[in-house]
Design an enzyme around this catalytic site. Structure first.
Site, short mmCIF file in Angstrom:
data_model
loop_
_atom_site.label_atom_id
_atom_site.label_comp_id
_atom_site.label_asym_id
_atom_site.label_seq_id
_atom_site.Cartn_x
_atom_site.Cartn_y
_atom_site.Cartn_z
N CYS A 169 42.53 54.33 45.07
CA CYS A 169 41.94 53.39 44.08
C CYS A 169 40.99 54.04 43.05
O CYS A 169 40.29 53.47 42.27
CB CYS A 169 41.13 52.56 44.96
SG CYS A 169 42.28 51.54 46.08
N HIS A 302 31.98 49.72 42.09
CA HIS A 302 33.50 49.75 42.70
C HIS A 302 33.57 48.45 43.42
O HIS A 302 34.54 47.67 43.05
CB HIS A 302 33.77 50.80 43.73
CG HIS A 302 35.14 50.83 44.06
ND1 HIS A 302 36.29 50.85 43.61
CD2 HIS A 302 35.67 50.96 45.49
CE1 HIS A 302 37.37 51.06 44.14
NE2 HIS A 302 37.13 51.09 45.26
N HIS A 337 41.21 43.67 43.20
CA HIS A 337 41.26 44.85 43.14
C HIS A 337 42.61 45.35 42.69
O HIS A 337 43.80 45.21 43.21
CB HIS A 337 40.91 45.42 44.67
CG HIS A 337 40.70 46.93 44.43
ND1 HIS A 337 40.67 47.82 43.59
CD2 HIS A 337 40.46 47.71 45.72
CE1 HIS A 337 40.68 49.00 43.93
NE2 HIS A 337 40.60 48.94 45.08
#
Lengths: 407, 340
Positions: A169, A302, A337
């Site tokens: 990620c 994040h 996400h």
């Protein structure tokens, strides 16, 4: 070391001269901006993938089907584009257009793209048919992670340095970082950087086994957060050495002024309790930018809305900023996400924050995490913003931070 | 600007390259179209509890990197960078097959967790408790070269004093058969088998006697044969090297129709010793890391095993080596080495 004029002269500044994005909240920079300003999320039920988890998860899907993307990109019928490649080319083309590039070969230009799933959307459909069905065998070659990047490079006419990064990620943030290092070193004059990831059954089920996917709209930084919403997206930025942007009389959208990559070295998937990797990434990025914590006006966190990430990141933020934590928010409740694309999606949002002088809200937040007591910005907030810090963390302990500054 | 030197080179491959002091003294002949690496006893490098969860590529990467650090006498590198074309395809296949077989029910996370492309670099960092720069490149035939380029940039720009860099790919069990099927259906397909392996290197800005310098590395996404020749000439002139300075030209020849790129490039070095290696290592996206390994061994030992010679004779000391690799006519790379 403060950001003095002297420092600025020493190394060429990395200018952002274009950006393109396709996400759950829109197919263009304008439509993404509009949704961010209106606090409208793009999260909903999954429609494009046939999964048994249909009712058990919410996702951020791009609203264009593969057919619509193929038609928009004017690809031939026998193309072997995975959805990852379709989204990637769509956003990369928009970034190049936005940057006003007429002749891609006029300057030494590279492409650095990020992906985690690559061509998985086709592989998971066809794995058991590859042997027997000649029609779908073309997708064997599009499985590997470099394929979408090669297709984007070929379509844009980029023949020189082209590569793909995959650090879970944090992938796109590392792509932006590498691009900035290439510009600073003079190896490239111009580089298109970003990432692309399509939703796939593979990742949906993977995150399902980890039990970190929410059945509801995700709530980053909330005490009662119960997991993330997966999303799909692609986003790219055009980075150029400042001299070239000035010479070409181009509008500069923002600057990449700092970056860093560190590893948490704690666990393959979980973040450490003291957020060491995140702390190191932020700390090194500030040093790299020659900025102090007080120079940061907004943190695009994040903030995945998993119990583990948001606590670990909050702890790391407090370690860096102590009792003077700047305005912060996670925009993942808008887009979901988007894995390898997340760093680029959020870099685009950070540039918008700098251009519009606003902090985007952390929607769905209600209650502070008791351990840290940090409260994100929950309504669109106008403020003077000079520097934005953007975090991306991933499996494998990969933690990266970017600092973007006002043009 | 600093110079970049190779302090160690280690390879787990389909040849005896790992647990031996000699350099390709005995060639392992392979008669199948898919060849597995010769695996060392991984227990010497990895704890049993970790070992149980690790797929082939992770084991190879962790063991090779551990030995590379040991030879370089480096407890902690300042950056860890890997390249892998297919990533953790074993665990990817495992998770995908359980999704298909169980219709998305009763899945466990282990194979998913270990399926991400950055698993090798992550496991190396975790094993060393090493919190430095950590990156993974996954760009087909340029996966390893991208990692090497990043490592090289770290050293020459003094972003790090020493870097651990490697290329790793595992065969896997299922997808490779589809790739082989397509290859068999192609006219002028591969003549070498598919293989696997892990080659790791420690790069450093510290020089020592007879060490090998990475003078330059360049990658090109796409080029015509004529364009490639121009780029190669430019690469040499930018490094102030004439074709006659090259003592060995190492190509990634694999017998397929795109070997014509190597043939064309070789015309620039008619008098130079011409070496190849993919008939020994097998072809895979990061096979060129094995190529770099053999080039370092040629420079170090000043011998050239017969099996590596494609054309020419080994007659003089070898000081300068040029490697050229491409895959299916794209993803070209040049690496220029020089013994100090």
């Amino acid at each position: 070391m403060p950001n003095t004029e002297l420092n600025k002269i020493k190394t060429p500044r990395v200018a952002i001269t274009g950006m393109g994005i396709i996400s759950a909240i829109g197919n263009s920079v304008e439509s993404n901006k509009k949704a961010l300003f209106a606090s409208e999320n793009g999260i909903g039920n999954i429609t494009l993938i046939n999964t048994i988890h249909l009712d058990a998860i919410k996702v951020g899907e791009v609203k264009l089907s593969n057919e619509a993307l193929i038609s928009a990109l004017q690809l031939s019928e026998n193309n072997n584009f995975s959805r990852t490649a379709l989204l990637g080319l769509f956003a990369a083309k928009a970034a190049v257009k936005n940057s006003g590039i007429k002749d891609i070969s006029a300057y030494k230009t590279g492409l650095i793209s990020a992906t985690t799933v690559g061509g998985m959307d086709k592989t998971e459909l066809y794995l058991k048919q590859f042997e027997s069905n000649p029609k779908i065998q073309k997708y064997i070659a599009s499985h590997h992670a470099g394929d979408s990047t090669q297709k984007i490079a070929d379509a844009l006419g980029i023949i020189d340095f082209v590569t793909t990064i995959s650090t879970a990620c944090s992938s796109a943030t590392n792509a932006i970082m590498l691009g900035a290092r290439f510009i600073k070193s003079g190896k490239l004059d111009r580089v298109i950087v970003g990432g692309t990831d399509a939703l796939s059954k593979f990742t949906i089920n993977g995150f399902k086994t980890l039990m970190i996917q929410s059945e509801e709209l995700c709530k980053p930084f909330d005490a009662n957060r119960n997991g993330l919403n997966l999303g799909e997206a692609a986003a790219y930025l055009v980075l150029e050495s400042e001299q070239i942007a000035i010479k070409e009389n181009k509008p500069i959208l923002a600057y990449v002024s700092g970056y860093a990559n560190a590893n948490d070295a704690f666990h393959q998937t979980a973040s450490s309790h003291n957020g060491e990797g995140a702390f190191l990434a932020m700390d090194k990025a500030l040093q790299n930018a020659s900025l102090l914590p007080r120079d940061i006006n907004y943190i695009n966190a994040h903030g995945t809305a998993t119990p583990n990430n948001d606590l670990s990141e909050s702890v790391a933020i407090k370690r860096i900023f102590e009792d003077k934590v700047p305005d912060f928010s996670s925009t993942k409740a808008f887009t979901g996400h988007t894995l390898a694309a997340a760093g680029a999606v959020e870099a685009v949002f950070s540039v918008l924050a700098l251009q519009e002088q606003v902090v985007f809200p952390n929607i769905n937040f209600e209650t502070e995490i008791p351990e840290t007591g940090l409260k994100p910005v929950t309504e669109l907030k106008r403020n003077q913003i000079q520097n934005v810090l953007s975090n991306s963390f991933g499996f494998g302990g990969n933690c990266s931070t970017l600092i973007l500054s006002k043009a | 600007m600093k110079n970049c030197y190779i302090h160690s080179a280690v390879s787990i491959s389909t040849q005896n390259t790992f647990e031996t002091k000699g350099f390709l003294t005995e060639i392992v002949e392979h008669s199948t179209k898919k060849i597995e690496a010769i695996h060392p006893n991984y227990k010497n490098f990895i704890s049993p509890s970790s070992l149980r969860r690790m797929a082939t590529g992770v084991k190879m990467g962790v063991a090779a990197s551990s030995k590379a650090l040991e030879i370089a006498n480096l407890p902690q590198p300042e950056a860890i960078i890997t390249g892998t074309g297919m990533g953790c395809i074993e665990d990817t296949e495992k998770f995908l097959n359980s999704i298909i077989a169980n219709k998305e029910k009763f899945l466990t996370p282990t194979s998913f967790i270990q399926s991400t492309h950055n698993t090798v670099a992550a496991q190396i960092a975790l094993g060393l408790k090493c919190k430095v720069y950590n990156n993974t490149y996954v760009h087909g035939g340029l996966s390893f070269e991208s990692a090497l380029l990043d490592a090289h940039m770290h050293i020459i720009q003094d972003e790090a004093k020493n870097v651990l860099v490697g290329g790793v790919d595992e065969l896997g069990n299922e997808f490779i058969d589809h790739v082989m099927m397509m290859e068999n259906n192609t006219e002028n397909g591969l003549k070498v088998p598919f293989g696997e392996g892990a080659s790791f290197f420690v790069l450093s800005s510290d020089k020592f006697e007879n060490c090998i310098k990475i003078k330059a590395i360049e990658t090109i996404s796409s080029a015509s044969k004529e364009g490639l020749i121009l780029r190669l000439k430019l690469f040499l002139s930018q490094n102030n090297i004439g074709p006659k300075t090259i003592d060995a030209f190492v190509t990634g020849q694999n017998g397929d129709g795109f070997d014509t790129y190597y043939d064309k490039a070789s015309t620039l070095f008619p008098e130079t010793l011409n070496l190849h290696y993919k008939h020994l290592s097998g072809e895979f996206y990061t096979a060129s890391s094995f190529g770099l390994f053999i080039a370092t061994q040629v420079l170090k030992h000043q011998t050239v095993p017969k099996s590596l010679i494609n054309q020419g004779e080994f007659t003089k000391p070898i000081k300068t080596v040029l490697l050229y690799n491409q895959f299916k006519g794209r993803d070209h790379s040049f690496i220029l080495l020089e013994r100090q």
